[in-house]
Design a protein around this motif. Structure first.
Motif, PDB file in Angstrom:
ATOM      1  N   ASP A  20      39.612  40.952  49.231  1.00 13.04           N
ATOM      2  CA  ASP A  20      39.618  42.064  48.290  1.00 13.04           C
ATOM      3  C   ASP A  20      39.076  41.597  46.945  1.00 13.04           C
ATOM      4  O   ASP A  20      39.303  40.460  46.537  1.00 13.04           O
ATOM      5  N   VAL A  21      38.393  42.502  46.266  1.00 13.19           N
ATOM      6  CA  VAL A  21      37.850  42.214  44.938  1.00 13.19           C
ATOM      7  C   VAL A  21      38.586  43.074  43.920  1.00 13.19           C
ATOM      8  O   VAL A  21      38.781  44.274  44.121  1.00 13.19           O
ATOM      9  N   ASP A  22      39.005  42.429  42.834  1.00 11.46           N
ATOM     10  CA  ASP A  22      39.668  43.113  41.724  1.00 11.46           C
ATOM     11  C   ASP A  22      39.016  42.610  40.445  1.00 11.46           C
ATOM     12  O   ASP A  22      39.263  41.477  40.027  1.00 11.46           O
ATOM     13  N   GLY A  23      38.160  43.424  39.867  1.00  9.78           N
ATOM     14  CA  GLY A  23      37.377  42.971  38.710  1.00  9.78           C
ATOM     15  C   GLY A  23      36.441  41.861  39.157  1.00  9.78           C
ATOM     16  O   GLY A  23      35.656  42.034  40.084  1.00  9.78           O
ATOM     17  N   TYR A  24      36.555  40.690  38.517  1.00  6.51           N
ATOM     18  CA  TYR A  24      35.722  39.542  38.885  1.00  6.51           C
ATOM     19  C   TYR A  24      36.476  38.544  39.763  1.00  6.51           C
ATOM     20  O   TYR A  24      36.009  37.435  39.972  1.00  6.51           O
ATOM     21  N   LEU A  25      37.631  38.968  40.276  1.00  8.53           N
ATOM     22  CA  LEU A  25      38.407  38.092  41.157  1.00  8.53           C
ATOM     23  C   LEU A  25      38.249  38.541  42.605  1.00  8.53           C
ATOM     24  O   LEU A  25      38.381  39.723  42.919  1.00  8.53           O
ATOM     25  N   VAL A  26      37.966  37.578  43.471  1.00  8.84           N
ATOM     26  CA  VAL A  26      37.970  37.837  44.905  1.00  8.84           C
ATOM     27  C   VAL A  26      39.186  37.098  45.463  1.00  8.84           C
ATOM     28  O   VAL A  26      39.451  35.951  45.114  1.00  8.84           O
ATOM     29  N   HIS A  27      39.945  37.793  46.313  1.00 11.29           N
ATOM     30  CA  HIS A  27      41.189  37.243  46.856  1.00 11.29           C
ATOM     31  C   HIS A  27      40.986  36.827  48.309  1.00 11.29           C
ATOM     32  O   HIS A  27      40.473  37.609  49.112  1.00 11.29           O
ATOM     33  N   CYS A  28      41.401  35.628  48.639  1.00 10.85           N
ATOM     34  CA  CYS A  28      41.299  35.147  50.012  1.00 10.85           C
ATOM     35  C   CYS A  28      42.060  36.110  50.929  1.00 10.85           C
ATOM     36  O   CYS A  28      43.198  36.484  50.623  1.00 10.85           O
ATOM     37  N   PRO A  29      41.468  36.484  52.057  1.00 11.55           N
ATOM     38  CA  PRO A  29      42.147  37.415  52.963  1.00 11.55           C
ATOM     39  C   PRO A  29      43.345  36.799  53.698  1.00 11.55           C
ATOM     40  O   PRO A  29      44.155  37.529  54.249  1.00 11.55           O
ATOM     41  N   LEU A  30      43.483  35.476  53.691  1.00  9.51           N
ATOM     42  CA  LEU A  30      44.601  34.851  54.398  1.00  9.51           C
ATOM     43  C   LEU A  30      45.865  34.745  53.558  1.00  9.51           C
ATOM     44  O   LEU A  30      46.956  35.067  54.028  1.00  9.51           O
ATOM     45  N   HIS A  31      45.733  34.268  52.321  1.00  9.93           N
ATOM     46  CA  HIS A  31      46.919  34.070  51.486  1.00  9.93           C
ATOM     47  C   HIS A  31      46.749  34.586  50.065  1.00  9.93           C
ATOM     48  O   HIS A  31      47.534  34.238  49.182  1.00  9.93           O
ATOM     49  N   ALA A  32      45.716  35.377  49.837  1.00 10.29           N
ATOM     50  CA  ALA A  32      45.480  36.091  48.581  1.00 10.29           C
ATOM     51  C   ALA A  32      45.222  35.206  47.362  1.00 10.29           C
ATOM     52  O   ALA A  32      45.349  35.662  46.232  1.00 10.29           O
ATOM     53  N   TRP A  33      44.847  33.938  47.560  1.00 13.51           N
ATOM     54  CA  TRP A  33      44.484  33.127  46.394  1.00 13.51           C
ATOM     55  C   TRP A  33      43.297  33.796  45.704  1.00 13.51           C
ATOM     56  O   TRP A  33      42.300  34.115  46.354  1.00 13.51           O
ATOM     57  N   PRO A  34      43.362  34.002  44.380  1.00  8.34           N
ATOM     58  CA  PRO A  34      42.252  34.624  43.662  1.00  8.34           C
ATOM     59  C   PRO A  34      41.263  33.582  43.139  1.00  8.34           C
ATOM     60  O   PRO A  34      41.655  32.488  42.746  1.00  8.34           O
ATOM     61  N   PHE A  35      40.000  33.948  43.139  1.00 10.39           N
ATOM     62  CA  PHE A  35      38.949  33.094  42.591  1.00 10.39           C
ATOM     63  C   PHE A  35      38.023  33.942  41.742  1.00 10.39           C
ATOM     64  O   PHE A  35      37.600  35.022  42.158  1.00 10.39           O
ATOM     65  N   ASP A  36      37.680  33.441  40.557  1.00  7.00           N
ATOM     66  CA  ASP A  36      36.767  34.127  39.660  1.00  7.00           C
ATOM     67  C   ASP A  36      35.341  33.846  40.123  1.00  7.00           C
ATOM     68  O   ASP A  36      34.927  32.678  40.186  1.00  7.00           O
ATOM     69  N   VAL A  37      34.605  34.895  40.458  1.00 13.05           N
ATOM     70  CA  VAL A  37      33.247  34.716  40.983  1.00 13.05           C
ATOM     71  C   VAL A  37      32.295  34.146  39.938  1.00 13.05           C
ATOM     72  O   VAL A  37      31.250  33.612  40.289  1.00 13.05           O
ATOM     73  N   ARG A  38      32.655  34.237  38.669  1.00 14.39           N
ATOM     74  CA  ARG A  38      31.788  33.736  37.599  1.00 14.39           C
ATOM     75  C   ARG A  38      31.942  32.240  37.380  1.00 14.39           C
ATOM     76  O   ARG A  38      31.003  31.579  36.938  1.00 14.39           O
ATOM     77  N   THR A  39      33.121  31.699  37.650  1.00 24.64           N
ATOM     78  CA  THR A  39      33.401  30.291  37.341  1.00 24.64           C
ATOM     79  C   THR A  39      33.858  29.474  38.541  1.00 24.64           C
ATOM     80  O   THR A  39      33.834  28.254  38.503  1.00 24.64           O
ATOM     81  N   GLY A  40      34.337  30.147  39.588  1.00 26.60           N
ATOM     82  CA  GLY A  40      34.901  29.456  40.748  1.00 26.60           C
ATOM     83  C   GLY A  40      36.351  29.070  40.565  1.00 26.60           C
ATOM     84  O   GLY A  40      36.988  28.579  41.485  1.00 26.60           O
ATOM     85  N   ALA A  41      36.912  29.289  39.367  1.00 29.24           N
ATOM     86  CA  ALA A  41      38.295  28.890  39.077  1.00 29.24           C
ATOM     87  C   ALA A  41      39.297  29.790  39.783  1.00 29.24           C
ATOM     88  O   ALA A  41      39.065  30.980  39.975  1.00 29.24           O
ATOM     89  N   CYS A  42      40.425  29.196  40.158  1.00 34.09           N
ATOM     90  CA  CYS A  42      41.547  29.915  40.748  1.00 34.09           C
ATOM     91  C   CYS A  42      42.619  30.045  39.659  1.00 34.09           C
ATOM     92  O   CYS A  42      43.307  29.064  39.364  1.00 34.09           O
ATOM     93  N   PRO A  43      42.765  31.214  39.041  1.00 31.33           N
ATOM     94  CA  PRO A  43      43.675  31.331  37.905  1.00 31.33           C
ATOM     95  C   PRO A  43      45.146  31.083  38.240  1.00 31.33           C
ATOM     96  O   PRO A  43      45.925  30.743  37.362  1.00 31.33           O
TER      97      PRO A  43
END
Length: 114
Positions: A60-83
């Motif tokens: 799922d995508v929420d703003g610039y965060l894409v969430h892993c479909p397995l455990h919902a870890w978010p990643f910023d598509v602009r930086t690769g960081a997991c907040p």
């Protein structure tokens, strides 16, 4: 581009290859790379979550965060960081469009400026 004129870009797909959600998975140097269109801009990042290997292109995508479909870890598509997990990052790639062709820089860890 991101300012590095010598950055090597390789063609990976065409804009028409993006699905109805604006997503596509390509292989760059043998690595699965997710290309996502968010707010009219293309971003390219490794497609595999470092936690459990989930395909981020299916998340799922929420703003610039894409969430892993397995455990919902978010990643910023602009930086690769997991907040939510300090120090965890995905590899991101510079991406550009030339005509209808999507091109990715295979050795990049940043995205192009919009």
């Amino acid at each position: 581009m991101d300012g590095r004129a010598t950055e090597p870009f390789i063609p990976v797909a065409r804009l028409s290859d993006l699905d109805e959600r604006g997503r596509l998975v390509v292989r760059v140097e043998g690595t699965p790379v997710a290309i996502l269109r968010i707010a009219g801009q293309l971003y390219a990042m490794q497609d595999t979550c470092p936690h459990r290997g989930g395909p981020l292109s299916e998340g799922d995508v929420d703003g610039y965060l894409v969430h892993c479909p397995l455990h919902a870890w978010p990643f910023d598509v602009r930086t690769g960081a997991c907040p939510s997990n300090a120090g965890v990052r995905l590899r991101i790639y510079a991406v550009r469009v030339v005509g209808e062709e999507i091109q990715v820089a295979p050795f990049s860890d940043r995205v192009s400026a919009p």
